[in-house]
Enzyme design. Structure first.
Site, short mmCIF file in Angstrom:
data_model
loop_
_atom_site.label_atom_id
_atom_site.label_comp_id
_atom_site.label_asym_id
_atom_site.label_seq_id
_atom_site.Cartn_x
_atom_site.Cartn_y
_atom_site.Cartn_z
N CYS A 151 -7.44 -3.07 -7.23
CA CYS A 151 -8.54 -2.98 -8.11
C CYS A 151 -8.14 -2.67 -9.56
O CYS A 151 -6.90 -2.31 -9.68
CB CYS A 151 -9.73 -2.14 -7.79
SG CYS A 151 -9.27 -0.46 -8.21
N HIS B 73 1.95 4.36 -2.79
CA HIS B 73 1.83 5.81 -2.78
C HIS B 73 3.07 6.50 -3.50
O HIS B 73 3.01 7.54 -3.76
CB HIS B 73 1.72 6.19 -1.18
CG HIS B 73 0.38 6.20 -0.83
ND1 HIS B 73 -0.81 6.26 -1.24
CD2 HIS B 73 0.02 5.85 0.52
CE1 HIS B 73 -1.81 6.21 -0.67
NE2 HIS B 73 -1.42 5.88 0.72
N HIS C 226 -5.42 7.10 -2.56
CA HIS C 226 -6.38 6.10 -1.74
C HIS C 226 -7.40 6.00 -2.89
O HIS C 226 -7.82 6.69 -3.65
CB HIS C 226 -6.83 6.58 -0.72
CG HIS C 226 -6.22 6.59 0.57
ND1 HIS C 226 -5.94 7.46 1.61
CD2 HIS C 226 -4.94 5.61 0.79
CE1 HIS C 226 -4.81 7.20 2.38
NE2 HIS C 226 -4.36 5.65 1.94
N CYS C 227 -8.00 4.60 -2.72
CA CYS C 227 -9.00 4.16 -3.78
C CYS C 227 -10.44 4.36 -3.09
O CYS C 227 -10.62 3.83 -2.10
CB CYS C 227 -8.77 2.81 -4.03
SG CYS C 227 -9.97 2.06 -5.28
N HIS D 230 0.82 -1.21 -0.09
CA HIS D 230 -0.08 0.07 -0.08
C HIS D 230 0.83 1.26 -0.08
O HIS D 230 0.67 2.25 -0.82
CB HIS D 230 -0.91 0.19 1.26
CG HIS D 230 -1.68 1.16 1.39
ND1 HIS D 230 -3.27 1.27 1.17
CD2 HIS D 230 -1.41 2.39 1.81
CE1 HIS D 230 -3.69 2.48 1.52
NE2 HIS D 230 -2.76 3.11 1.85
N GLU D 231 1.99 1.34 1.05
CA GLU D 231 2.66 2.39 0.99
C GLU D 231 3.46 2.63 -0.29
O GLU D 231 3.80 3.69 -0.34
CB GLU D 231 3.24 2.41 2.32
CG GLU D 231 2.66 2.40 3.67
CD GLU D 231 1.68 3.55 3.78
OE1 GLU D 231 1.74 4.47 2.93
OE2 GLU D 231 0.66 3.38 4.72
ZN ZN Z 1 -8.22 0.65 -6.22
ZN ZN Z 2 -2.49 5.03 2.48
#
Ligand code: ZN
Ligand code: ZN
Length: 328
Positions: free
Chosen positions: A273, A242, A248-249, A238-239
């Site tokens: 996604c 970035h 963010h989704c 996740h990071e």
């Molecule tokens: Zn997404």
């Molecule tokens: Zn985040």
């Protein structure tokens, strides 16, 4: 230096609670048309990539957030694929092509995720060479620390770590990511952060301390180590996304959903996604099928059964789009 704080949890000082409640927002889950618009036109793309970006019903819808969830406390407008490319994000190139992981502090306890498994996962997820640097010497870098007044546990000040990482950024690094089992705080008035990053400077630091059940006084079980690895892989991916400028989704349930608490982090899948997969594929230019195969190998080895089954299903669809029952 532009700093992006990742996640703050309660309990927090009164001023921050006020800030959070002042930002409380009403989130409406997107329609199918909005999801498809966020993915963008795919007709000019090669067939396997087009199919990999077809959502069918393999990607869960994002749900109405609960009061303590990220989307009730943060205004997120969402970033479409087109908006992402127009933001001119950092991309790896021939010179800056490696990801570096910098372990900070102790990383050999029974609770810590294996550095080699984190390296293998990150290499498969981003299809880039990943180098684990030797453990850093804290004493030389004058990292400020404190005892957290609420937990009594040691914490390191993130700003000092980010400055130290900037001076160590290797020439061929796309990004340098500090990882630690020690808790972090961004400034004295804050309780803690899971991590903090400066994407434009291509450095970030993330703590796995609060992903360990022991942190909350829970006894370890046979699955604790697997859970730690899964949570650590999620936060690392996740990071690192970035770092590529992926925000963010809000389109699907996705690795890139914001998270306000541990249950919300645990509910996020380990995959992207179609909107965010397209962003990552655009940045690194990889074969999505090969990437899924490498991730599948890793998930099988790591015992991430749910994610492995999901990848197998997607790979079957990408290979034989008309063979499945869902042809939407
Ligand atoms: Zn997404
Ligand atoms: Zn985040």
């Amino acid at each position: 230096m532009r700093i992006v704080s990742t996640v703050l949890l309660m309990p927090v000082p009164a001023g921050i609670i006020l800030l959070v409640s002042a930002m409380a927002s009403q989130f409406t889950p997107p329609t199918r048309a909005q999801q498809l618009a966020a993915i963008g036109l795919t007709t000019a793309l090669p067939q396997p990539l087009q199919r990999a970006l077809e959502p069918r019903d393999d990607f869960q819808p994002i749900l109405e957030p609960e009061p303590s969830d990220w989307l009730r406390n943060h205004i997120e407008l969402g970033q479409t694929f087109d908006q992402f490319t127009r933001s001119r994000p950092n991309r790896p190139d021939n010179h800056r092509r490696k990801l570096y992981l910098q372990p900070l502090g102790r990383f050999n306890g029974s609770d810590a995720p294996s550095l080699d498994q984190l390296r293998r996962f990150t290499a498969a997820f981003f299809m880039m060479e990943v180098v684990v640097l030797p453990p850093a010497d804290w004493a030389q870098n004058r990292i400020t620390s404190r005892q957290n007044p609420w937990t009594g546990q040691e914490q390191f000040l993130t700003g000092d770590i980010l400055k130290a990482l900037q001076t160590r950024l290797p020439n061929d690094a796309f990004a340098l990511l500090g990882i630690t089992m020690t808790d972090l705080y961004p400034e004295p008035s804050w309780n803690f952060v899971f991590g903090q990053a400066s994407p434009r400077d291509r450095v970030g630091v993330y703590s796995f301390a609060r992903y360990d059940p022991k942190f909350y006084g829970q006894r370890p079980t046979v699955d604790t180590r697997k859970l730690m690895l899964l949570r650590s892989c999620k936060v690392l991916a996740h990071e690192t996304c970035h770092m590529f400028g992926i925000e963010h989704c809000v389109w699907f349930r996705c690795l890139m959903n914001g998270s306000n608490h541990l249950a919300e982090s645990d509910a996020r899948p380990l995959h992207l996604c179609p909107v965010d997969l397209r962003k990552l594929q655009w940045s690194i230019g990889v074969d999505v099928v090969e990437r899924y195969r490498r991730l599948l190998d890793f998930h099988r080895d790591a015992g991430f059964e749910d994610e492995a089954r999901w990848l197998e299903k997607r790979l079957r669809f990408i290979a034989a789009p008309n063979g499945g029952r869902n042809t939407r």
